[in-house]
Design a protein around this motif. Structure first.
Motif, PDB file in Angstrom:
ATOM      1  N   LEU A  21       0.842  -1.196   0.000  1.00 23.04           N
ATOM      2  CA  LEU A  21       0.000   0.000   0.000  1.00 23.04           C
ATOM      3  C   LEU A  21       0.874   1.242   0.000  1.00 23.04           C
ATOM      4  O   LEU A  21       1.755   1.396   0.842  1.00 23.04           O
ATOM      5  CB  LEU A  21      -0.916  -0.005   1.225  1.00 23.04           C
ATOM      6  CG  LEU A  21      -1.862   1.179   1.350  1.00 23.04           C
ATOM      7  CD1 LEU A  21      -2.895   1.162   0.243  1.00 23.04           C
ATOM      8  CD2 LEU A  21      -2.540   1.164   2.703  1.00 23.04           C
ATOM      9  N   ALA A  24      -3.851   6.003   0.193  1.00 22.20           N
ATOM     10  CA  ALA A  24      -5.280   5.697   0.206  1.00 22.20           C
ATOM     11  C   ALA A  24      -6.068   6.981   0.403  1.00 22.20           C
ATOM     12  O   ALA A  24      -5.638   7.882   1.120  1.00 22.20           O
ATOM     13  CB  ALA A  24      -5.601   4.705   1.315  1.00 22.20           C
ATOM     14  N   ALA A  35      -7.287   3.372  -3.480  1.00 23.80           N
ATOM     15  CA  ALA A  35      -6.011   3.034  -2.853  1.00 23.80           C
ATOM     16  C   ALA A  35      -4.985   2.811  -3.948  1.00 23.80           C
ATOM     17  O   ALA A  35      -5.306   2.297  -5.020  1.00 23.80           O
ATOM     18  CB  ALA A  35      -6.145   1.791  -1.994  1.00 23.80           C
ATOM     19  N   PHE A  37      -1.437   0.959  -4.876  1.00 21.76           N
ATOM     20  CA  PHE A  37      -0.569  -0.136  -4.482  1.00 21.76           C
ATOM     21  C   PHE A  37       0.627  -0.201  -5.419  1.00 21.76           C
ATOM     22  O   PHE A  37       0.540   0.179  -6.578  1.00 21.76           O
ATOM     23  CB  PHE A  37      -1.311  -1.477  -4.556  1.00 21.76           C
ATOM     24  CG  PHE A  37      -2.459  -1.590  -3.615  1.00 21.76           C
ATOM     25  CD1 PHE A  37      -2.253  -1.922  -2.295  1.00 21.76           C
ATOM     26  CD2 PHE A  37      -3.752  -1.366  -4.039  1.00 21.76           C
ATOM     27  CE1 PHE A  37      -3.308  -2.035  -1.415  1.00 21.76           C
ATOM     28  CE2 PHE A  37      -4.818  -1.477  -3.172  1.00 21.76           C
ATOM     29  CZ  PHE A  37      -4.590  -1.814  -1.860  1.00 21.76           C
TER      30      PHE A  37
END
Length: 120
Positions: A21, A24, A35, A37
């Motif tokens: 991650l 977000a 989000a 990634f």
């Protein structure tokens, strides 16, 4: 030898730790929660969506991906120049369903919330 080549086509690839991650954003009135990634470059949008849905039980609406080339560097020595390069990576921006409003990244302390209510 033939059997291993034949069976390698049906091998299922499950990454060990593919998703990190980066950022977000909670849902607003106009946009769903998103989000960002960092994933392996060989992962496809479909694999990212399946991974998040099956392992983490997240309702994924759509996935956008961006490929990045690793940065190239030079180190100057006394006699020669050494070159190296960081790894290539892929970013995936995942948009979630309407069912997720708050991604839970903020920290709330009950003591501070109680003080705010008492002040009002």
């Amino acid at each position: 030898m033939f059997a291993t080549r034949y069976l390698s086509r049906f091998r299922q690839w499950m990454p060990t730790m593919p998703i990190v991650l980066v950022d977000a954003v909670n849902a607003t009135e106009r946009a769903n929660a998103q989000a960002t990634f960092r994933v392996l470059p060989r992962m496809t949008k479909h694999e990212i969506k399946e991974h998040l849905q099956k392992i983490y039980d997240l309702p994924v609406k759509k996935v956008h991906t961006m490929n990045y080339l690793g940065k190239r560097k030079r180190v100057y020595g006394e006699r020669k120049v050494a070159y190296y390069k960081y790894r290539d990576f892929k970013k995936a921006i995942v948009t979630f369903d309407d069912s997720i409003q708050d991604l839970g990244l903020g920290v709330t302390l009950p003591e501070l919330d109680a003080e705010k209510v008492n002040e009002e």
